[in-house]
Design a protein around this motif. Structure first.
Motif, PDB file in Angstrom:
ATOM      1  N   ALA A 190      34.510  50.953  31.175  1.00 53.58           N
ATOM      2  CA  ALA A 190      35.657  51.126  30.263  1.00 53.58           C
ATOM      3  C   ALA A 190      36.970  50.841  30.988  1.00 53.58           C
ATOM      4  O   ALA A 190      37.855  50.181  30.433  1.00 53.58           O
ATOM      5  CB  ALA A 190      35.651  52.536  29.680  1.00 53.58           C
ATOM      6  N   TRP A 191      37.113  51.338  32.213  1.00 49.54           N
ATOM      7  CA  TRP A 191      38.327  51.051  32.988  1.00 49.54           C
ATOM      8  C   TRP A 191      38.438  49.558  33.280  1.00 49.54           C
ATOM      9  O   TRP A 191      39.539  49.004  33.245  1.00 49.54           O
ATOM     10  CB  TRP A 191      38.355  51.845  34.294  1.00 49.54           C
ATOM     11  N   GLU A 192      37.319  48.897  33.551  1.00 49.41           N
ATOM     12  CA  GLU A 192      37.346  47.460  33.828  1.00 49.41           C
ATOM     13  C   GLU A 192      37.793  46.652  32.611  1.00 49.41           C
ATOM     14  O   GLU A 192      38.305  45.540  32.759  1.00 49.41           O
ATOM     15  CB  GLU A 192      35.977  46.989  34.312  1.00 49.41           C
ATOM     16  N   ARG A 193      37.617  47.195  31.432  1.00 49.18           N
ATOM     17  CA  ARG A 193      38.105  46.526  30.213  1.00 49.18           C
ATOM     18  C   ARG A 193      39.539  46.930  29.891  1.00 49.18           C
ATOM     19  O   ARG A 193      40.301  46.146  29.335  1.00 49.18           O
ATOM     20  CB  ARG A 193      37.188  46.855  29.030  1.00 49.18           C
ATOM     21  N   THR A 194      39.906  48.154  30.236  1.00 50.75           N
ATOM     22  CA  THR A 194      41.219  48.691  29.857  1.00 50.75           C
ATOM     23  C   THR A 194      42.335  48.239  30.790  1.00 50.75           C
ATOM     24  O   THR A 194      43.418  47.849  30.333  1.00 50.75           O
ATOM     25  CB  THR A 194      41.166  50.224  29.819  1.00 50.75           C
ATOM     26  N   LEU A 195      42.113  48.311  32.081  1.00 49.61           N
ATOM     27  CA  LEU A 195      43.186  48.003  33.037  1.00 49.61           C
ATOM     28  C   LEU A 195      43.706  46.573  32.909  1.00 49.61           C
ATOM     29  O   LEU A 195      44.932  46.368  33.010  1.00 49.61           O
ATOM     30  CB  LEU A 195      42.739  48.326  34.456  1.00 49.61           C
TER      31      LEU A 195
ATOM     32  N   GLU B  39      44.054  44.989  30.211  1.00 49.44           N
ATOM     33  CA  GLU B  39      44.932  45.032  29.033  1.00 49.44           C
ATOM     34  C   GLU B  39      46.325  45.526  29.427  1.00 49.44           C
ATOM     35  O   GLU B  39      47.338  44.983  28.978  1.00 49.44           O
ATOM     36  CB  GLU B  39      44.335  45.943  27.949  1.00 49.44           C
ATOM     37  N   ILE B  40      46.367  46.549  30.270  1.00 49.53           N
ATOM     38  CA  ILE B  40      47.664  47.049  30.755  1.00 49.53           C
ATOM     39  C   ILE B  40      48.342  45.977  31.599  1.00 49.53           C
ATOM     40  O   ILE B  40      49.555  45.769  31.494  1.00 49.53           O
ATOM     41  CB  ILE B  40      47.493  48.362  31.540  1.00 49.53           C
TER      42      ILE B  40
ATOM     43  N   LEU C 253      45.040  55.640  37.013  1.00 50.32           N
ATOM     44  CA  LEU C 253      46.241  54.994  36.483  1.00 50.32           C
ATOM     45  C   LEU C 253      47.378  54.979  37.498  1.00 50.32           C
ATOM     46  O   LEU C 253      48.119  53.999  37.585  1.00 50.32           O
ATOM     47  CB  LEU C 253      46.673  55.673  35.183  1.00 50.32           C
TER      48      LEU C 253
END
Length: 126
Positions: free
Chosen positions: A19-24, A26-27, A64
């Motif tokens: 999930a972090w690999e997909r989210t970060l 994006e940021i 984060l």
């Protein structure tokens, strides 16, 4: 499907790492967009109610903060400020959160003051 509890309590699980690999990224994309337009960006990390009782469960904040530090991106973790306010005022987590995720008016007031202070100290608004 992940919940906030997965991020907090199972930070090393494969699902959470994915999930972090997909989210970060994006940021990163948002940051690139802002920087290309000379717009400031601030990452504000809102804690979950359980973290007020267990501040050591701050894996999402750590991830984060590291991400932001590597990019010279301002990042404000509200957990320390809310814990401090809770201790100063002899407050319970229910004074700051309606439920696991949603701050009360007092929780919002404390968070807003922390954000305003941070924005001012770092001159993020022109």
């Amino acid at each position: 499907r992940l919940t906030p509890y997965h991020l907090i309590l199972e930070p090393d699980s494969e699902r959470v790492r994915d999930a972090w690999e997909r989210t970060l990224p994006e940021i990163d994309s948002i940051l690139g967009w802002c920087r290309s337009r000379s717009l400031p960006l601030l990452v504000v990390v809102f804690p979950f109610a359980i973290q007020l009782m267990h501040p050591e469960t701050s894996a999402p904040q750590g991830i984060l903060a590291y991400f932001a530090r590597e990019r010279d991106l301002p990042c404000l973790d509200l957990l320390p400020g809310l814990v401090a306010a809770e201790q100063r005022g002899a407050l319970a987590p229910t004074d700051l959160f309606f439920d696991a995720l949603h701050p009360t008016p007092l929780g919002n007031q404390i968070s807003a003051a922390e954000i305003a202070r941070f924005v001012g100290e770092h001159s993020l608004l022109r």
